[in-house]
Design a protein around this motif. Structure first.
Motif, PDB file in Angstrom:
ATOM      1  N   ARG A 281     -15.448   4.910 -10.128  1.00  0.00           N
ATOM      2  CA  ARG A 281     -14.987   3.937  -9.141  1.00  0.00           C
ATOM      3  C   ARG A 281     -14.329   2.769  -9.848  1.00  0.00           C
ATOM      4  NH1 ARG A 281     -20.170   2.757  -5.557  1.00  0.00           N
ATOM      5  NH2 ARG A 281     -21.149   2.887  -7.615  1.00  0.00           N
ATOM      6  N   LEU A 282     -13.178   2.354  -9.336  1.00  0.00           N
ATOM      7  CA  LEU A 282     -12.392   1.303  -9.962  1.00  0.00           C
ATOM      8  C   LEU A 282     -12.995  -0.067  -9.678  1.00  0.00           C
ATOM      9  CD1 LEU A 282      -9.768   0.643 -11.536  1.00  0.00           C
ATOM     10  CD2 LEU A 282      -8.637   0.448  -9.296  1.00  0.00           C
ATOM     11  N   ILE A 283     -13.201  -0.850 -10.739  1.00  0.00           N
ATOM     12  CA  ILE A 283     -13.765  -2.189 -10.592  1.00  0.00           C
ATOM     13  C   ILE A 283     -12.646  -3.228 -10.517  1.00  0.00           C
ATOM     14  CG2 ILE A 283     -15.350  -3.894 -11.575  1.00  0.00           C
ATOM     15  CD1 ILE A 283     -16.610  -1.618 -13.212  1.00  0.00           C
ATOM     16  N   HIS A 284     -11.849  -3.289 -11.560  1.00  0.00           N
ATOM     17  CA  HIS A 284     -10.699  -4.185 -11.633  1.00  0.00           C
ATOM     18  C   HIS A 284      -9.630  -3.490 -12.469  1.00  0.00           C
ATOM     19  CE1 HIS A 284     -12.049  -8.145 -10.070  1.00  0.00           C
ATOM     20  NE2 HIS A 284     -13.231  -7.852 -10.590  1.00  0.00           N
ATOM     21  N   TYR A 285      -8.402  -3.956 -12.326  1.00  0.00           N
ATOM     22  CA  TYR A 285      -7.352  -3.452 -13.183  1.00  0.00           C
ATOM     23  C   TYR A 285      -6.378  -4.582 -13.531  1.00  0.00           C
ATOM     24  CZ  TYR A 285      -4.355  -3.138  -9.018  1.00  0.00           C
ATOM     25  OH  TYR A 285      -3.628  -3.419  -7.889  1.00  0.00           O
ATOM     26  N   SER A 286      -5.557  -4.330 -14.531  1.00  0.00           N
ATOM     27  CA  SER A 286      -4.594  -5.325 -14.986  1.00  0.00           C
ATOM     28  C   SER A 286      -3.233  -4.662 -15.147  1.00  0.00           C
ATOM     29  CB  SER A 286      -5.053  -5.920 -16.319  1.00  0.00           C
ATOM     30  OG  SER A 286      -4.034  -6.700 -16.890  1.00  0.00           O
ATOM     31  N   TYR A 287      -2.197  -5.379 -14.725  1.00  0.00           N
ATOM     32  CA  TYR A 287      -0.839  -4.872 -14.867  1.00  0.00           C
ATOM     33  C   TYR A 287      -0.012  -5.742 -15.800  1.00  0.00           C
ATOM     34  CZ  TYR A 287      -0.710  -7.971 -10.786  1.00  0.00           C
ATOM     35  OH  TYR A 287      -0.893  -9.029  -9.918  1.00  0.00           O
ATOM     36  N   GLY A 288      -0.696  -6.542 -16.603  1.00  0.00           N
ATOM     37  CA  GLY A 288      -0.029  -7.344 -17.616  1.00  0.00           C
ATOM     38  C   GLY A 288      -0.937  -8.487 -18.031  1.00  0.00           C
ATOM     39  N   VAL A 289      -0.494  -9.227 -19.054  1.00  0.00           N
ATOM     40  CA  VAL A 289      -1.280 -10.363 -19.519  1.00  0.00           C
ATOM     41  C   VAL A 289      -1.453 -11.362 -18.378  1.00  0.00           C
ATOM     42  CG1 VAL A 289      -1.308 -12.328 -21.095  1.00  0.00           C
ATOM     43  CG2 VAL A 289      -0.559 -10.078 -21.906  1.00  0.00           C
ATOM     44  N   LYS A 290      -2.691 -11.715 -18.120  1.00  0.00           N
ATOM     45  CA  LYS A 290      -3.100 -12.655 -17.073  1.00  0.00           C
ATOM     46  C   LYS A 290      -2.843 -12.138 -15.662  1.00  0.00           C
ATOM     47  CE  LYS A 290      -2.778 -16.686 -20.054  1.00  0.00           C
ATOM     48  NZ  LYS A 290      -2.254 -18.038 -20.285  1.00  0.00           N
ATOM     49  N   ASP A 291      -2.437 -10.896 -15.516  1.00  0.00           N
ATOM     50  CA  ASP A 291      -2.216 -10.293 -14.201  1.00  0.00           C
ATOM     51  C   ASP A 291      -3.301  -9.260 -13.931  1.00  0.00           C
ATOM     52  OD1 ASP A 291       1.317 -10.310 -14.757  1.00  0.00           O
ATOM     53  OD2 ASP A 291       0.122 -11.695 -13.541  1.00  0.00           O
ATOM     54  N   THR A 292      -4.208  -9.590 -13.002  1.00  0.00           N
ATOM     55  CA  THR A 292      -5.299  -8.673 -12.693  1.00  0.00           C
ATOM     56  C   THR A 292      -5.466  -8.575 -11.189  1.00  0.00           C
ATOM     57  OG1 THR A 292      -7.021 -10.379 -12.734  1.00  0.00           O
ATOM     58  CG2 THR A 292      -6.501  -9.309 -14.827  1.00  0.00           C
ATOM     59  N   ASP A 293      -6.163  -7.515 -10.763  1.00  0.00           N
ATOM     60  CA  ASP A 293      -6.418  -7.337  -9.337  1.00  0.00           C
ATOM     61  C   ASP A 293      -7.717  -6.575  -9.165  1.00  0.00           C
ATOM     62  OD1 ASP A 293      -4.157  -6.539  -6.569  1.00  0.00           O
ATOM     63  OD2 ASP A 293      -6.102  -7.547  -6.634  1.00  0.00           O
ATOM     64  N   LYS A 294      -8.282  -6.671  -7.935  1.00  0.00           N
ATOM     65  CA  LYS A 294      -9.569  -6.056  -7.664  1.00  0.00           C
ATOM     66  C   LYS A 294      -9.416  -4.588  -7.333  1.00  0.00           C
ATOM     67  CE  LYS A 294     -11.527 -10.305  -5.764  1.00  0.00           C
ATOM     68  NZ  LYS A 294     -12.137 -10.955  -4.576  1.00  0.00           N
ATOM     69  N   GLY A 295     -10.484  -3.833  -7.687  1.00  0.00           N
ATOM     70  CA  GLY A 295     -10.594  -2.453  -7.271  1.00  0.00           C
ATOM     71  C   GLY A 295     -11.565  -2.339  -6.113  1.00  0.00           C
ATOM     72  N   GLU A 296     -12.124  -1.144  -5.929  1.00  0.00           N
ATOM     73  CA  GLU A 296     -12.973  -0.913  -4.763  1.00  0.00           C
ATOM     74  C   GLU A 296     -14.387  -1.464  -4.906  1.00  0.00           C
ATOM     75  OE1 GLU A 296     -13.064   3.694  -5.936  1.00  0.00           O
ATOM     76  OE2 GLU A 296     -14.374   3.270  -4.232  1.00  0.00           O
ATOM     77  N   VAL A 297     -14.859  -1.741  -6.134  1.00  0.00           N
ATOM     78  CA  VAL A 297     -16.232  -2.208  -6.328  1.00  0.00           C
ATOM     79  C   VAL A 297     -16.239  -3.447  -7.226  1.00  0.00           C
ATOM     80  CG1 VAL A 297     -17.395  -0.024  -5.865  1.00  0.00           C
ATOM     81  CG2 VAL A 297     -16.572  -0.507  -8.172  1.00  0.00           C
TER      82      VAL A 297
END
Lengths: 110, 112
Positions: free
Chosen positions: A44-60
């Motif tokens: 299950r995805l917790i968080h992810y990042s698409y670049g330096v200082k760029d992050t977003d939430k996952g499902e948990v």
């Protein structure tokens, strides 16, 4: 080998303590992910990042925060660990829409 | 709610037998990946299928992507003890960026 390392590989901590897990990659991939794996729930995805200082939430994502100050490092922090966060945590990178995983961190919260 | 359902959850067979693992969804995926995971290690990518109806072979493993890109199967011919592990399918939806949705996994045990 996607050049992904995780540290620590094993950790036992007490309820209420802060914990930080580190994911390090050597190949400059833009996308990085944190998952947890529990019996009966798969990954299950917790968080992810698409670049330096760029992050977003996952499902948990509740109870977790992340930071990415450098391309190569993605940190996962449990601000106040709970027993429900006992799990195996995997970091992954994405290359051409395919994901490659690190060796995992086994975290036990007592 | 699991967007991707894998079946069966557990499979125990004798060496030399064939097996099939299924991965089903009501969602359409732009691509689907299969992983194998051994105890104490991270999942290792086996294959990616992207075209509806696509069939890929990897030695004794055959992967198929459904015509509607909602389901997939993994077939192992003449299974060997080295095929033992947890098999995971994961689907990608382009609108969701590079995120994957994983199935719950199928644990395969091949007995010598």
């Amino acid at each position: 080998d996607a050049g992904i390392t995780q540290s620590p590989r094993h950790k036992v901590t007490e309820t209420g303590t802060p914990v930080t897990l580190r994911c390090h990659q050597t190949e400059n991939h833009r996308y990085m992910y944190w998952y947890r794996q529990d019996p009966g729930h798969g990954l299950r995805l917790i968080h992810y990042s698409y670049g330096v200082k760029d992050t977003d939430k996952g499902e948990v994502s509740d109870g977790y925060s992340v930071s990415r100050s450098k391309t190569e490092d993605f940190l996962l922090t449990l601000e106040s660990a709970t027993s429900s966060q006992t799990s195996v945590y995997f970091c992954a990178i994405s290359a051409n829409y395919e994901q490659y995983f690190g060796p995992g961190t086994r975290l036990t919260v007592t | 709610t699991q967007l991707l359902e894998q079946s069966p959850q557990f499979l125990s067979i004798q060496e030399g037998e064939n097996l099939t693992v299924y991965c089903n969804s009501s969602s359409v995926f732009s691509s689907l990946q299969w992983y194998r995971q051994e105890p104490g290690e991270g999942p290792v990518l086996l294959v990616t299928v992207v075209t509806g109806g696509e069939v890929k072979k990897l030695k004794r493993l055959t992967f198929q992507f459904g015509d509607a890109r909602k389901d997939s199967s993994l077939h192992i011919t003449a299974a060997q003890p080295g095929d033992t592990g947890l098999y995971l399918c994961a689907g990608a939806i382009k609108a969701a960026g590079n995120k994957l949705t994983f199935g719950g996994g199928t644990r395969v045990l091949v007995k010598p």
